[in-house]
Scaffold this motif. Structure first.
Motif, PDB file in Angstrom:
ATOM      1  N   UNK A  51       0.504  -1.403  -0.371  1.00  0.00           N
ATOM      2  CA  UNK A  51       0.003   0.040   0.389  1.00  0.00           C
ATOM      3  C   UNK A  51       0.876   1.180  -0.181  1.00  0.00           C
ATOM      4  N   UNK A  52       1.840   1.227   0.685  1.00  0.00           N
ATOM      5  CA  UNK A  52       2.943   2.425   0.595  1.00  0.00           C
ATOM      6  C   UNK A  52       3.781   2.889  -0.443  1.00  0.00           C
ATOM      7  N   UNK A  53       4.106   1.535  -1.549  1.00  0.00           N
ATOM      8  CA  UNK A  53       4.286   1.243  -3.083  1.00  0.00           C
ATOM      9  C   UNK A  53       3.228   2.261  -3.534  1.00  0.00           C
ATOM     10  N   UNK A  54       1.896   2.065  -3.610  1.00  0.00           N
ATOM     11  CA  UNK A  54       1.210   2.364  -4.203  1.00  0.00           C
ATOM     12  C   UNK A  54       0.998   3.709  -4.003  1.00  0.00           C
ATOM     13  N   UNK A  55       0.759   4.205  -2.466  1.00  0.00           N
ATOM     14  CA  UNK A  55       0.535   5.573  -2.138  1.00  0.00           C
ATOM     15  C   UNK A  55       1.277   6.739  -2.165  1.00  0.00           C
ATOM     16  N   UNK A  56       2.341   5.828  -2.364  1.00  0.00           N
ATOM     17  CA  UNK A  56       3.460   6.851  -2.588  1.00  0.00           C
ATOM     18  C   UNK A  56       3.822   6.708  -4.462  1.00  0.00           C
ATOM     19  N   UNK A  57       4.016   6.338  -5.066  1.00  0.00           N
ATOM     20  CA  UNK A  57       3.762   6.146  -6.655  1.00  0.00           C
ATOM     21  C   UNK A  57       2.202   6.887  -7.339  1.00  0.00           C
ATOM     22  N   UNK A  58       1.280   6.809  -7.207  1.00  0.00           N
ATOM     23  CA  UNK A  58       0.415   6.955  -7.598  1.00  0.00           C
ATOM     24  C   UNK A  58      -0.805   7.667  -6.905  1.00  0.00           C
ATOM     25  N   UNK A 113       8.043  14.595  -3.112  1.00  0.00           N
ATOM     26  CA  UNK A 113       7.132  15.276  -2.079  1.00  0.00           C
ATOM     27  C   UNK A 113       6.661  14.832  -1.003  1.00  0.00           C
ATOM     28  N   UNK A 114       6.949  13.030  -1.806  1.00  0.00           N
ATOM     29  CA  UNK A 114       6.406  12.179  -0.091  1.00  0.00           C
ATOM     30  C   UNK A 114       8.165  11.399   0.451  1.00  0.00           C
TER      31      UNK A 114
END
Length: 741
Positions: A524-531, A544-545
């Motif tokens: 979920x972290x990868x999904x949040x930061x990338x998209x 910025x994240x």
């Protein structure tokens, strides 16, 4: 694998880190050998141990791990050696003339009878002695490196050791190898202990036991932040480090007494308990107490501001200050030392700007400082005034001529007042150096959040100053209008008050995802930061994240998250250079962070007019990105957030880590537009209220908490944290800081 060859050519040598690429004649073939070499010259015979490795760009190379050097013996090799430029004052023509006269005895003449060189046309007596001195320097360095390799010291470590001790290397190591622990970065007690054993130093020798005690005290300071250790606890820690049983307890006690007599440690009474401190930390805290007391009581610190000036500031800025905001401003311009503390949204920046306005009206010189580059940059942006790191303000001078600051008691800062932000990050060493640079009568305004994590380094400076009760402290508790709609500020204060943050309220800046499994949290972290977050906040990019996690290990820990995020945001591509180091990959474009203080690392910074400024010093917590990787010379170039550009050899990359995700401790003093915080289970001393509060307050625009609600509840309710034992509070409380100078 071992091989012997003669140096045919020095293809590349980095004089700073000693990384060398040489061409060797090996039998009937030529090979390329690389590694950290002492200075070698063309014509010298090398005996190398290492292995052949395939370099993607340059093919097969021999990577050397140890090296033995033999001087050239035949005339042709000697001539090449002298003509290589290695010996000061000898060029190709001079080399030819010397060898023509002395033949195979040339090196013996240079070493034993250098005056004979003056027989050669063009060589004076003075030049002959210069040639001898240059040859001797190289010879002694090579001998020292080879001496150290007998004790399994790597070439890289040996070069660091030689740079410190020079010709005294063998003498120092033979007398006491444990000094390496204090003097050489990257060498710990275990490494020094192995060297000592090979040198024949006994397991229960006096110098070994004393070294173990000092190491135990330093470990307590560096890992626990305590400047003082209880006597009984220290004895047990020392026995454990030394791997000695309780029958040696008396020996440890007598060694401690010897260390006291020699002034290395200081026995103190802390909270009615017999304790010990390393003398340097005792002296630092004693100095801080004395200097703060002197600044506080100095008659030069007369009141400047008035309530009328504060009212004018309110009118000018169309604001209405709370009573304790006004109190903070007036205290700062009337007291010698004042502490202003408060959480997010309590108006610390507004207060600093008000203080600055009164200083400007009074035509006082002032400086704004912060412990880190990111904190200084933020302070500058918020106030519109120039701000710098404390290191830069004190003019850090950590070159080869010495280590220290140019600004000190003998050369103080020419200012009437100093405002320091993010004071919770100050350890005793930096605080004592800052105070040394202040004239008596200089006002000192310390601004910070007392509920943040304490400094990474030893000490508990802000907490001790507040707890002493000797200084004016203004605590800001009111959240003001500009933050009333911010759930970040509200939830941060809830956490600080041991209340659960509101995880259900609809908010534009505080989000919660109830995800339990570590692998699901990581995905979920990868999904949040990338998209997802860049799509939600249209003006925000992935850069910025920042992911801020409590722990390094685990599926949702910093190390694994960095790997996953790197693969998503900056994958391997044909046009991108990358470095593969065991389990770590560095790639052009990666976000990175410096994780140790390196006072010697040189940097350049291009100013607004296109000219380069040069300096030295890259510090723990400095962040940037990999600008480029030069595979021809095995160097990586990092552009830091403040515009400084520094280069690293492959051997120096232990100073750098990926920083897509960082620990909460490493986030201190930084602020990021968006912060993602995975909340997993862990040690009670780590998973506590202060840690979560610090993480949440790092966010400027939005926070995303991910994890089980029960984990968040546990952190909020867990007030336990590692206790720091320090002397500063007691020194201040006992009025030792208010004695006349």
């Amino acid at each position: 694998m071992r091989l012997e060859g003669t140096v045919e050519n020095i293809i590349y040598r980095n004089s700073e880190n000693n990384y060398t690429v040489v061409e060797l004649v090996f039998g009937l073939q030529k090979i390329i050998a690389t590694g950290k070499f002492p200075i070698v010259g063309v014509g010298e015979k090398l005996e190398l141990e290492g292995e052949f490795k395939l370099n993607k760009t340059y093919g097969e190379q021999f990577v050397a791990e140890s090296i033995k050097i033999q001087k050239p013996t035949d005339k042709q090799a000697i001539e090449k050696y002298l003509a290589s430029g290695l010996i000061k004052g000898v060029g190709e023509a001079t080399a030819k003339s010397i060898v023509k006269m002395f033949g195979e005895d040339t090196l013996k003449v240079i070493e034993v009878s250098p005056s004979m060189l003056s027989r050669v046309r063009g060589i004076s007596e003075r030049k002959a002695m210069e040639i001898h001195a240059s040859y001797e320097d190289i010879k002694k360095m090579q001998e020292a490196i080879m001496f150290m390799q007998k004790y399994d010291i790597t070439i890289g470590a040996a070069l660091k050791i030689y740079a410190k001790y020079k010709q005294r290397t063998e003498e120092v190591l033979t007398a006491n190898p444990y000094v390496l622990v204090q003097d050489i970065d990257g060498i710990g007690f275990r490494t020094a202990d192995k060297i000592a054993m090979k040198l024949g130093i006994s397991f229960d020798s006096d110098i070994r036991v004393k070294a173990g005690i000092i190491f135990a005290l330093n470990e307590i300071a560096e890992k626990q932040g305590s400047t003082v250790a209880e006597f009984e606890s220290l004895k047990n820690s020392s026995l454990e480090i030394l791997e000695l049983d309780e029958s040696y307890l008396g020996f440890v006690e007598s060694s401690i007494i010897d260390l006291e007599i020699s002034g290395v440690v200081r026995r103190v009474n802390l909270n009615e308990k017999d304790s010990l401190a390393i003398s340097k930390y005792y002296s630092m805290e004693k100095y801080i107490a004395r200097k703060l007391g002197s600044l506080c009581s100095s008659n030069m610190t007369i009141a400047l501001g008035s309530e009328k000036e504060v009212e004018q500031y309110e009118i000018l800025n169309k604001i209405s200050l709370h009573e304790n905001q006004k109190e903070a401003i007036l205290a700062a311009v009337s007291e010698g030392v004042v502490v202003i503390t408060g959480g997010p949204g309590t108006g610390k920046t507004t207060i600093i700007k008000g203080i600055i306005k009164i200083f400007e009206n009074a035509k006082l010189k002032f400086m704004l400082m912060a412990p880190t580059g990111r904190a200084a940059k933020r302070l500058e942006e918020q106030t519109g005034e120039s701000a710098s790191t404390i290191h830069r303000a004190l003019e850090a001078n950590f070159g080869r001529e010495g280590r220290g600051f140019l600004k000190n008691e003998n050369n103080p800062l020419d200012v009437d007042a100093v405002i320091v932000d993010e004071v919770s990050m100050l350890d005793v060493q930096l605080m004592s150096n800052l105070l040394k640079a202040l004239n008596y009568g200089t006002r000192l305004i310390l601004v910070g959040d007392k509920d943040q994590l304490p400094s990474v380094g030893a000490g508990n400076v802000l907490a001790d100053i507040i707890a002493s009760g000797k200084f004016k402290v203004v605590e800001l508790t009111q959240i003001f209008r500009q933050s009333e709609d911010s759930m970040i500020a509200q939830n941060a204060h809830k956490i600080n008050n041991s209340e659960m943050p509101d995880l259900k309220a609809k908010s534009s800046d505080f989000f919660y995802s109830s995800t339990a499994e570590p692998s699901a949290v990581a995905n979920e972290i990868v999904s949040l930061i990338s998209e997802r977050l860049p799509n939600y906040f249209k003006d925000i990019s992935s850069d910025d994240i920042e992911v801020i996690a409590p722990m390094k290990a685990g599926i949702a820990g910093v190390d694994n998250l960095n790997t996953l995020i790197q693969e998503k945001l900056n994958p391997s591509e044909p046009f991108k250079n990358e470095i593969v180091l065991q389990k770590r990959i560095f790639r052009e474009g990666d976000k990175v962070m410096q994780i140790v203080n390196n006072y010697d690392r040189e940097w350049e910074k291009i100013n607004n007019f296109g000219y380069a400024n040069y300096g030295a010093g890259v510090f723990n917590g400095d962040m940037g990105y990999i600008e480029s990787i030069n595979k021809e010379i095995n160097e990586m170039y990092v552009m830091f957030d403040d515009g400084r550009r520094a280069n690293y050899s492959y051997a120096e990359l232990e100073e750098i880590v990926l920083s897509y995700a960082i620990t909460i401790h490493k986030s201190q003093g930084s602020e990021f537009p968006i912060v993602i915080i995975p909340v997993m289970g862990g040690s009670p001393l780590l998973m506590n209220k202060n840690l979560l509060y610090t993480a949440v307050t790092r966010a400027k625009r939005a926070v995303v908490l991910i994890g089980k609600q029960s984990n968040i509840y546990y952190m909020v309710m867990n007030k336990s944290s590692a206790v720091r034992n320090t002397m500063l509070k007691q020194m201040l409380f006992e009025n030792s800081g208010f004695e006349s100078e």
